[in-house]
Design an enzyme around this catalytic site. Structure first.
Site, PDB file in Angstrom:
ATOM      1  N   LYS A 271      -3.761  75.786  -7.732  1.00 30.57           N
ATOM      2  CA  LYS A 271      -4.843  75.042  -8.405  1.00 30.57           C
ATOM      3  C   LYS A 271      -5.711  74.298  -7.405  1.00 30.57           C
ATOM      4  O   LYS A 271      -6.917  74.140  -7.602  1.00 30.57           O
ATOM      5  CB  LYS A 271      -4.274  74.063  -9.443  1.00 30.57           C
ATOM      6  CG  LYS A 271      -4.351  74.563 -10.854  1.00 30.57           C
ATOM      7  CD  LYS A 271      -3.325  75.577 -11.267  1.00 30.57           C
ATOM      8  CE  LYS A 271      -3.584  77.009 -11.043  1.00 30.57           C
ATOM      9  NZ  LYS A 271      -2.444  77.886 -11.392  1.00 30.57           N
TER      10      LYS A 271
ATOM     11  N   GLY B 131       4.452  90.989 -11.117  1.00 31.60           N
ATOM     12  CA  GLY B 131       5.450  90.348 -11.961  1.00 31.60           C
ATOM     13  C   GLY B 131       6.498  89.583 -11.166  1.00 31.60           C
ATOM     14  O   GLY B 131       6.531  89.636  -9.930  1.00 31.60           O
TER      15      GLY B 131
ATOM     16  N   CYS C 166       6.831  76.043  -8.720  1.00 30.52           N
ATOM     17  CA  CYS C 166       5.588  75.534  -9.308  1.00 30.52           C
ATOM     18  C   CYS C 166       4.897  74.518  -8.399  1.00 30.52           C
ATOM     19  O   CYS C 166       3.733  74.672  -8.051  1.00 30.52           O
ATOM     20  CB  CYS C 166       5.887  74.913 -10.668  1.00 30.52           C
ATOM     21  SG  CYS C 166       4.490  74.082 -11.401  1.00 30.52           S
TER      22      CYS C 166
ATOM     23  N   HIS D 208     -19.840  64.398 -29.919  1.00 33.08           N
ATOM     24  CA  HIS D 208     -20.955  65.185 -29.390  1.00 33.08           C
ATOM     25  C   HIS D 208     -21.538  64.472 -28.179  1.00 33.08           C
ATOM     26  O   HIS D 208     -21.704  63.258 -28.219  1.00 33.08           O
ATOM     27  CB  HIS D 208     -22.035  65.316 -30.465  1.00 33.08           C
ATOM     28  CG  HIS D 208     -23.250  66.047 -29.971  1.00 33.08           C
ATOM     29  ND1 HIS D 208     -23.254  67.410 -29.774  1.00 33.08           N
ATOM     30  CD2 HIS D 208     -24.477  65.590 -29.611  1.00 33.08           C
ATOM     31  CE1 HIS D 208     -24.457  67.765 -29.328  1.00 33.08           C
ATOM     32  NE2 HIS D 208     -25.208  66.686 -29.219  1.00 33.08           N
TER      33      HIS D 208
ATOM     34  N   GLY E 255      -2.552  90.784 -13.409  1.00 34.36           N
ATOM     35  CA  GLY E 255      -1.942  89.742 -14.239  1.00 34.36           C
ATOM     36  C   GLY E 255      -2.486  88.384 -13.820  1.00 34.36           C
ATOM     37  O   GLY E 255      -3.486  88.289 -13.104  1.00 34.36           O
TER      38      GLY E 255
HETATM   39  P1  NAI Z   1       2.131  89.871 -14.735  1.00 32.78           P
HETATM   40  O1  NAI Z   1       3.318  90.470 -15.375  1.00 32.78           O
HETATM   41  O2  NAI Z   1       1.327  88.853 -15.462  1.00 32.78           O
HETATM   42  O3  NAI Z   1       1.123  91.039 -14.281  1.00 32.78           O
HETATM   43  C1  NAI Z   1       1.518  92.096 -13.429  1.00 32.78           C
HETATM   44  C2  NAI Z   1       0.540  93.250 -13.548  1.00 32.78           C
HETATM   45  O4  NAI Z   1       0.865  94.213 -12.540  1.00 32.78           O
HETATM   46  C3  NAI Z   1       0.584  93.965 -14.888  1.00 32.78           C
HETATM   47  O5  NAI Z   1      -0.713  94.016 -15.420  1.00 32.78           O
HETATM   48  C4  NAI Z   1       1.146  95.338 -14.529  1.00 32.78           C
HETATM   49  O6  NAI Z   1       0.646  96.363 -15.368  1.00 32.78           O
HETATM   50  C5  NAI Z   1       0.680  95.527 -13.080  1.00 32.78           C
HETATM   51  N1  NAI Z   1       1.455  96.492 -12.294  1.00 32.78           N
HETATM   52  C6  NAI Z   1       2.810  96.624 -12.247  1.00 32.78           C
HETATM   53  N2  NAI Z   1       3.156  97.627 -11.390  1.00 32.78           N
HETATM   54  C7  NAI Z   1       2.009  98.141 -10.881  1.00 32.78           C
HETATM   55  C8  NAI Z   1       1.700  99.209  -9.942  1.00 32.78           C
HETATM   56  N3  NAI Z   1       2.658  99.926  -9.334  1.00 32.78           N
HETATM   57  N4  NAI Z   1       0.402  99.443  -9.655  1.00 32.78           N
HETATM   58  C9  NAI Z   1      -0.581  98.723 -10.248  1.00 32.78           C
HETATM   59  N5  NAI Z   1      -0.346  97.734 -11.117  1.00 32.78           N
HETATM   60  C10 NAI Z   1       0.923  97.419 -11.443  1.00 32.78           C
HETATM   61  O7  NAI Z   1       2.683  89.287 -13.338  1.00 32.78           O
HETATM   62  P2  NAI Z   1       2.131  88.215 -12.305  1.00 32.78           P
HETATM   63  O8  NAI Z   1       0.656  88.076 -12.375  1.00 32.78           O
HETATM   64  O9  NAI Z   1       2.749  88.618 -11.014  1.00 32.78           O
HETATM   65  O10 NAI Z   1       2.758  86.855 -12.808  1.00 32.78           O
HETATM   66  C11 NAI Z   1       4.183  86.706 -12.874  1.00 32.78           C
HETATM   67  C12 NAI Z   1       4.571  85.641 -13.861  1.00 32.78           C
HETATM   68  O11 NAI Z   1       4.162  84.368 -13.420  1.00 32.78           O
HETATM   69  C13 NAI Z   1       3.964  85.880 -15.233  1.00 32.78           C
HETATM   70  O12 NAI Z   1       4.984  85.754 -16.194  1.00 32.78           O
HETATM   71  C14 NAI Z   1       2.946  84.775 -15.381  1.00 32.78           C
HETATM   72  O13 NAI Z   1       2.840  84.351 -16.718  1.00 32.78           O
HETATM   73  C15 NAI Z   1       3.498  83.675 -14.469  1.00 32.78           C
HETATM   74  N6  NAI Z   1       2.397  82.870 -13.939  1.00 32.78           N
HETATM   75  C16 NAI Z   1       1.683  82.085 -14.772  1.00 32.78           C
HETATM   76  C17 NAI Z   1       0.606  81.369 -14.324  1.00 32.78           C
HETATM   77  C18 NAI Z   1      -0.169  80.536 -15.278  1.00 32.78           C
HETATM   78  O14 NAI Z   1       0.343  80.247 -16.344  1.00 32.78           O
HETATM   79  N7  NAI Z   1      -1.395  80.147 -14.964  1.00 32.78           N
HETATM   80  C19 NAI Z   1       0.179  81.430 -12.925  1.00 32.78           C
HETATM   81  C20 NAI Z   1       0.976  82.307 -12.152  1.00 32.78           C
HETATM   82  C21 NAI Z   1       2.049  82.986 -12.636  1.00 32.78           C
END
Ligand code: NAI
Length: 462
Positions: free
Chosen positions: A51, A268, A42, A441, A178
């Site tokens: 950020k 992911g 993080c 407000h 994502g």
């Molecule tokens: P994610 O799980 O949120 O999204 C991954 C996306 O990749 C999904 O929509 C999935 O359908 C797609 N995908 C998977 N395989 C694919 C393929 N072969 N071709 C095309 N699309 C495909 O994962 P992400 O964005 O990598 O984040 C990982 C983790 O980190 C999450 O749990 C997220 O909540 C966390 N995170 C949170 C943040 C925040 O709270 N602001 C910031 C960064 C990460």
């Protein structure tokens, strides 16, 4: 060899918060961290540096798009990428040093190196074995790999590489719509890259409220991001710094390719527990590699606990922090509790997207009788003045009792606004409780009150 009440493995938001709370509760505490700085993914290569880049690139966007309207005349700023990366690194450094200061203040020993657990009650780091009455595993997560896609850290990167690219790409392909893909995709789109997001599903940000998903995608398109939906990426080929991304459209199985000078793999994350020796200890993990714990975060081996991304649940820093505090309370013989029903999720794009509790889709699936109170930021004076009228607050409440079941916000400061609703939900509040609370407000938070009013007799400014 030193002896402790608690040794925490990992110093990310779960681990360092756990260590601090343990120390505050009078437990002799150490935290093992193998990185050169504290703070885990993080602080070092995740939430915090991203950020900084989101902030800097948003400032550029404001200068390019809104300054002239406000009567601020200046030449459009040019981007000094090396300096932007310095600013990002300075932001990281002040935060990681801050944790070091907190460790000293709370008399927590930082054991430098990578830990393994030879047996319950013992933690090995390098050649040294330390004793601990209790061990908390907070080893976090790592980017998941995608078959056929080889990450080289230069042309094909994960989120970590995307935070320190050698130059701003001209064309970028983001695999996965994502949180990571959209946050970092919008950074590079604002900095001038042509960004195409390729997503397997038909909607962006899986699990989010459907109405928010649609509005969010429309806004991102307006900001210049392109989307290829329903597309499974099958492989990438890299030659002389150029990548070719091959994908198949799921609707007709047709094969396509896009060229890019940078590919971000954001499909992911997976739990990270390599080298700890879980198998030899007999610590149970599930199919996803997550450590199995009970409702007090105890693993199947007595005296060993686990929290954060390495166990089940949303991979969010604040969820890990809450678990860290709660398990510290348990180890100090007190009561530890996390309310998993009220964990906010925020996407730090512009505008921000925030949610807590249930979505409409989930409520429908559950067959719950609910009502929707919605208010557009177009009716909020502050938002209009700040070019932020696009977006809305949506509150979902029980049809009979008016109790708030969930809330979804897309708009200015959504990530901060959501917390008044979180507090309301913690107290089991009805939408009317928010509606009857005086809101200053002109503030964005008036939109929350208006959405709460919309659950009852109706909003005023719509
Ligand atoms: P994610 O799980 O949120 O999204 C991954 C996306 O990749 C999904 O929509 C999935 O359908 C797609 N995908 C998977 N395989 C694919 C393929 N072969 N071709 C095309 N699309 C495909 O994962 P992400 O964005 O990598 O984040 C990982 C983790 O980190 C999450 O749990 C997220 O909540 C966390 N995170 C949170 C943040 C925040 O709270 N602001 C910031 C960064 C990460």
């Amino acid at each position: 060899m030193a002896s402790y009440d608690v040794i925490v493995i990992g110093s990310g938001p779960g681990g360092y918060v756990c260590a601090i709370r343990c120390a505050q509760l009078g437990l002799k505490t150490a935290c093992v961290e193998g990185r050169e700085t504290l703070g885990g993914t993080c602080l070092n290569v995740g939430c915090i540096p991203s950020k900084a880049l989101l902030h800097a690139s948003h400032m550029l966007h404001e200068a390019e798009h809104n300054f002239a309207t406000m009567g601020l005349k200046a030449k459009a700023p040019s981007v000094d990428w090396a300096q932007m990366l310095n600013y990002k690194q300075d932001t990281v450094n002040t935060n990681t040093k801050g944790i070091e200061f907190l460790f000293k203040k709370n008399k927590i020993d930082w054991i430098k190196g990578w830990a393994s657990i030879p047996e319950a009650g013992k933690v090995k780091v390098g050649d040294e074995v330390h004793e601990a009455k209790n061990i908390v595993i907070a080893s976090g997560s790592d980017s998941a790999s995608l078959p056929g896609v080889e990450v080289d850290g230069k042309t094909v990167v994960t989120s970590e590489g995307a935070l320190e690219l050698g130059k701003i790409p001209k064309e970028m392909v983001v695999i996965g719509a994502g949180v990571i893909g959209l946050e970092l995709g919008s950074v590079y789109a604002r900095l001038g890259a042509k960004v195409t997001v390729v997503e397997y599903l038909e909607a962006i940000t899986p699990g989010m409220d459907g109405e928010v998903q649609k509005t969010f995608q429309r806004m991102l398109k307006k900001q210049g991001l392109d989307f290829v939906m329903g597309a499974a990426v099958e492989k990438t080929d890299v030659s002389r710094g150029k990548a070719k991304v091959s994908y198949k459209l799921r609707k007709d199985d047709s094969a396509h390719e896009i060229a890019a000078d940078c590919v971000l793999v954001a499909t992911g994350r997976r739990p990270y527990s390599e080298g700890l020796g879980l198998d030899a200890l007999g610590i149970e993990t599930n199919k996803q590699g997550q450590i199995a714990v009970d409702d007090q975060w105890a693993t199947s081996v007595k005296g060993i606990y686990a929290i954060g991304d390495v166990i089940a649940g949303p991979m969010l820093a604040h969820k890990a922090e809450d678990e860290g505090m709660a398990v510290a309370e348990v180890l100090a013989g007190k009561h530890g509790h996390v309310n998993y029903e009220v964990i906010p999720g925020v996407i730090y794009t512009h505008p921000e997207v925030a949610s807590v509790g249930k979505t409409e889709e989930v409520l429908k699936d559950e067959g719950r009788a609910y009502k929707v109170g919605k208010f557009s930021f177009m009716g909020n004076a502050r938002a209009k003045a700040n070019f932020s009228g696009d977006g809305f607050v949506k509150i979902l409440a029980d049809k009979e009792t008016d109790r708030i079941l969930g809330a979804h916000i897309i708009g200015p400061a959504a990530g901060d606004l959501i917390h008044e609703i979180c507090v309301a939900m913690e107290f089991g509040a009805a939408a009317q409780d928010l509606a009857l609370t005086c809101h200053a407000h002109p503030t964005y938070s008036e939109a929350v009150r208006e959405a709460a009013l919309a659950c009852g007799d109706g909003p005023i400014h719509m």
